[in-house]
Design an enzyme around this catalytic site. Structure first.
Site, PDB file in Angstrom:
ATOM      1  N   ALA A   1      36.244  38.608  38.494  1.00  0.00           N
ATOM      2  CA  ALA A   1      34.992  39.351  38.442  1.00  0.00           C
ATOM      3  C   ALA A   1      34.891  40.057  37.104  1.00  0.00           C
ATOM      4  O   ALA A   1      35.913  40.398  36.483  1.00  0.00           O
ATOM      5  CB  ALA A   1      34.908  40.347  39.597  1.00  0.00           C
TER       6      ALA A   1
ATOM      7  N   GLY B   1      29.154  39.676  37.017  1.00  0.00           N
ATOM      8  CA  GLY B   1      29.240  39.200  38.387  1.00  0.00           C
ATOM      9  C   GLY B   1      30.616  38.635  38.672  1.00  0.00           C
ATOM     10  O   GLY B   1      31.619  39.082  38.121  1.00  0.00           O
TER      11      GLY B   1
ATOM     12  N   VAL C   1      33.141  35.026  39.425  1.00  0.00           N
ATOM     13  CA  VAL C   1      33.333  33.612  39.100  1.00  0.00           C
ATOM     14  C   VAL C   1      34.143  32.969  40.219  1.00  0.00           C
ATOM     15  O   VAL C   1      35.207  33.480  40.595  1.00  0.00           O
ATOM     16  CB  VAL C   1      34.053  33.433  37.752  1.00  0.00           C
ATOM     17  CG1 VAL C   1      34.259  31.950  37.459  1.00  0.00           C
ATOM     18  CG2 VAL C   1      33.245  34.081  36.629  1.00  0.00           C
TER      19      VAL C   1
ATOM     20  N   LYS D   1      29.639  30.874  38.025  1.00  0.00           N
ATOM     21  CA  LYS D   1      29.436  32.296  37.764  1.00  0.00           C
ATOM     22  C   LYS D   1      28.221  32.755  38.548  1.00  0.00           C
ATOM     23  O   LYS D   1      27.116  32.238  38.390  1.00  0.00           O
ATOM     24  CB  LYS D   1      29.235  32.563  36.282  1.00  0.00           C
ATOM     25  CG  LYS D   1      28.888  34.018  35.970  1.00  0.00           C
ATOM     26  CD  LYS D   1      28.721  34.255  34.486  1.00  0.00           C
ATOM     27  CE  LYS D   1      30.059  34.207  33.782  1.00  0.00           C
ATOM     28  NZ  LYS D   1      29.954  34.562  32.349  1.00  0.00           N
TER      29      LYS D   1
ATOM     30  N   ASP E   1      29.800  36.392  20.323  1.00  0.00           N
ATOM     31  CA  ASP E   1      30.735  37.185  21.121  1.00  0.00           C
ATOM     32  C   ASP E   1      32.037  36.422  21.341  1.00  0.00           C
ATOM     33  O   ASP E   1      32.548  36.341  22.462  1.00  0.00           O
ATOM     34  CB  ASP E   1      30.109  37.566  22.458  1.00  0.00           C
ATOM     35  CG  ASP E   1      30.860  38.716  23.139  1.00  0.00           C
ATOM     36  OD1 ASP E   1      31.524  39.492  22.410  1.00  0.00           O
ATOM     37  OD2 ASP E   1      30.795  38.837  24.369  1.00  0.00           O
TER      38      ASP E   1
END
Length: 695
Positions: free
Chosen positions: A22, A26, A28, A42, A136
């Protein structure tokens, strides 16, 4: 926590197995497709899904992620951004995150970091080629699989981030691994920002700390913008790679391709140095191997099992396999969609269409069909119920181009306006089938849909449109035409071709989806027909054409190296899948392994024409001219089973018109969906091997 504890059992057509983890967005889950393929799903948090504009942003991020495919990324396989619970399914990667490995075991050895760098550079190269920027890249978004790293969540983390700095809505990324320009002018951050993050990730992997660590996000930002990196503990061998990546000026940083050249040259030097050591120990190894083989042979004879060792055949034939007593292979449990039952559906009833068949494919948990008389239709694959249908002209002589997404369905039909060709573009609401846009584009040569984008060759250039509102995105690539992939296949890249004055293809290439920049190009023999271009960069050609093929060739677009198979007599190409050419000569289906330049197998049937191949597990499926679906063992060509169409369809006995190719069946595990005559579709459970069913 298990799937039962969360109440989740199915997401789309994926069976939820267990919770993997998590995070801020959310949870997975590990799940399985109908064919048994493992995927990572996900699931977005309910509070995030309820926020205004979140679903739209999430949908855009899924769209961006779909554009990336490569050996070192985890591709998106499916998604639902509009349902009660938004989710996204990606390839399941069996490996821990780099962040967890460093936290639990400490920094990686220098050699492991070099291998990590190579994989990450290839991943960034693929992402940038698609016209995207990750923004990212961090240890938590890098999974370490047995065959190399995988970059995940490219673009998704821009939606929500856990730090106060990014929650302001001004910064996108994780401060510890962000480039100076991401703090100064986030909107201007380009591919060079990913290279800066790569350097930071490599420092973290090799030392356990980042190059700009500080106590607060603001202090980290100050260090990244103004201070020199802290490379304490970084092995000297890694400085030539890391230091240029961390340059403050984006223009001064190397590209992923530059870095791959550096990494390859270093690997070559290490391989050369290692050769001397290997030579010194070769005699010792050979002696030990001989002793070990002797002992193994003695043990085998003593136990009554005869083992054939390499090179022991007195007749010079290839060595035989190990002969052991084996139990009969158990019959596997059929893999089927939950709630499925056999069904037959008639989409249209028109005497003019009795000899025509629809072209269907499975995508976004639905069956999508198009063809003569049917612009687009959405069908429930479990029940055969038609959710919606948009009719077309009964006199269409070609199958419309069909593109699907979670929010729109697009069709490209053929029209004429004087002497120049035009295409009529229609977009429909995916859920209801309601017409959204109806637009004619003039002077169009060809069109393809890919990753929620419409591409068309127009006026000697390539143009791209966003398909929901048909907003023009860009026009580029002068002198190039689109390469139209085989009908029924789903392209993942934008391949283009150049033609001579006679219309023959003389050059192939690839452009980015983001702005149409040419990525690579390679000349081809103008006396051949280009039949396929793979994502891995192989160009497949048939000579002289796929209809009367006497040879076929695979060319590596990077090196120009070729593999060619010469045929004794002319054959008709059926399709190219997994580096295997499938063709027919009369009622015989042949499979050729292009990598070894040899025939894999030949299978004689009682039919005369076949569709393109549809692979599933160890089976390869074809639709025959009378609507029968046949399944062969993809390894040896042995006939497994045959399934004729429903009896009423057998009475038609009409072959399709010459320009209408046979549609391939849709195979979902052991569920087969096959279009037959008269705009009918039927679905059945794959018979047991050796079965020939009667209608």
């Amino acid at each position: 926590m298990t799937s039962g504890e969360t109440g989740l059992t199915m997401l789309g057509h994926y069976q939820v197995a267990e919770l993997l983890g998590a995070g801020g967005m959310g949870e997975v889950y590990l799940a399985h497709s109908p064919s048994g393929r493992a995927v990572a799903v996900k699931v977005i948090r309910e509070d995030l899904a309820a926020k205004p504009g979140f679903r739209e942003r999430f949908a855009r991020e899924v769209q961006a992620a779909r554009q990336v495919s490569g050996a070192f990324t985890a591709p998106v396989l499916d998604a639902d951004t509009t349902g009660p619970t938004p989710w996204m399914a990606t390839q399941y990667v069996d490996g821990p995150a780099l962040a967890d490995v460093v936290a639990e075991r400490g920094p990686l050895p220098a050699d492991d970091v070099w291998r990590l760098a190579s994989g990450l550079c290839e991943a960034l190269r693929d992402i940038h080629r698609a016209g995207l920027v990750h923004r990212d890249l961090k240890p938590g978004n890098i999974l370490l699989a047995d065959d190399g790293p995988r970059v995940i969540d490219f673009g998704i983390s821009r939606v929500v981030d856990a730090t106060a700095l990014t929650q302001s809505g001004q910064i996108l990324g994780t401060p510890l691994f962000m480039a100076p320009e991401q703090f100064r002018t986030p909107r201007d951050a380009g591919p060079a920002a990913d290279v800066f993050a790569l350097g930071s990730v490599l420092v973290y992997a090799a030392t356990g700390h980042g190059p700009f660590d500080a106590d607060t996000p603001y202090a980290i930002a100050w260090n990244a913008v103004h201070e020199a990196p802290d490379l304490t503990g970084l092995p000297d061998s890694l400085h030539p790679v890391v230091t240029p990546c961390l340059h403050k000026d984006p223009a001064a940083r190397p590209t992923p391709t530059d870095l791959l050249t550096l990494l390859s040259s270093r690997r070559h030097r290490r391989t050369t140095a290692r050769a001397t050591t290997l030579a010194r120990t070769r005699r010792t190894r050979l002696r030990r191997t001989t002793l070990a083989l002797a002992a193994l042979t003695s043990a085998a004879l003593a136990s009554g099992i005869w083992t054939w060792l390499p090179g022991t055949n007195p007749d010079g034939k290839p060595p035989k396999p190990l002969a052991t007593a084996t139990a009969p292979r158990p019959t596997p449990t059929p893999v089927r969609l939950p709630g499925w039952k056999p069904w037959t559906t008639n989409l249209l009833t028109s005497p003019d269409l009795m000899g025509r068949r629809l072209d269907c494919r499975y995508e976004f948990s639905a069956l999508w069909c198009t063809g003569a008389g049917v612009l687009a239709a959405r069908v429930n694959p479990l029940t055969g119920k038609v959710r919606w249908l948009q009719k077309g002209s009964d006199h269409m002589n070609r199958t419309p181009v069909l593109g699907t997404s979670r929010w729109s369905t697009l069709t490209v039909d053929y029209e004429k306006d004087g002497s120049s060709a035009s295409r009529r573009i229609r977009t429909f609401d995916t859920e209801t089938g309601r017409l959204r846009k109806d637009q004619v584009i003039s002077r169009v040569h060809s069109c393809v849909t890919l990753q929620e984008t419409l591409f068309c060759s127009r006026g000697g250039k390539i143009s791209a449109w966003e398909p929901v509102e048909m907003t023009h995105m860009w026009t580029a690539a002068p002198g190039w035409d689109l390469f139209e992939p085989p009908t029924g296949s789903l392209p993942t890249r934008v391949h283009v071709v150049k033609r001579d004055a006679e219309g023959r293809i003389v050059e192939v290439g690839e452009i980015t989806q983001g702005d149409g920049t040419l990525l690579w190009n390679r000349e081809v023999d103008k006396d051949t027909e280009v039949v396929a271009i793979s994502d891995s960069g192989f160009v497949y050609t048939a000579s002289p054409t796929r209809i009367d093929m006497t040879s076929f060739t695979r060319r590596d677009r990077r090196t120009g190296a070729e593999k060619t198979v010469e045929l004794a007599t002319a054959e008709q190409l059926l399709g190219v899948t997994d580096d295997v050419f499938y063709s027919r000569r009369g009622g015989v289906i042949n499979a050729y392994d292009i990598s070894t330049e040899r025939v894999l197998w030949s299978s004689t049937t009682l039919h005369e024409d076949f569709s393109a191949p549809a692979l599933s597990g160890d089976r390869v499926h074809f639709t025959a001219e009378d609507g029968t679906v046949i399944a062969l063992d993809r390894h040896n060509g042995n006939a497994l089973w045959q399934q004729p169409p429903p009896k009423s369809d057998m009475l038609i006995g009409s072959a399709p018109p010459p320009f209408d190719r046979l549609p391939a069946p849709v195979v979902l595990g052991d569920i087969v969906i096959a279009p037959t005559f008269g705009s009918r579709i039927h679905s059945f459970l794959a018979p047991q091997p050796g079965t020939t069913r009667t209608p």
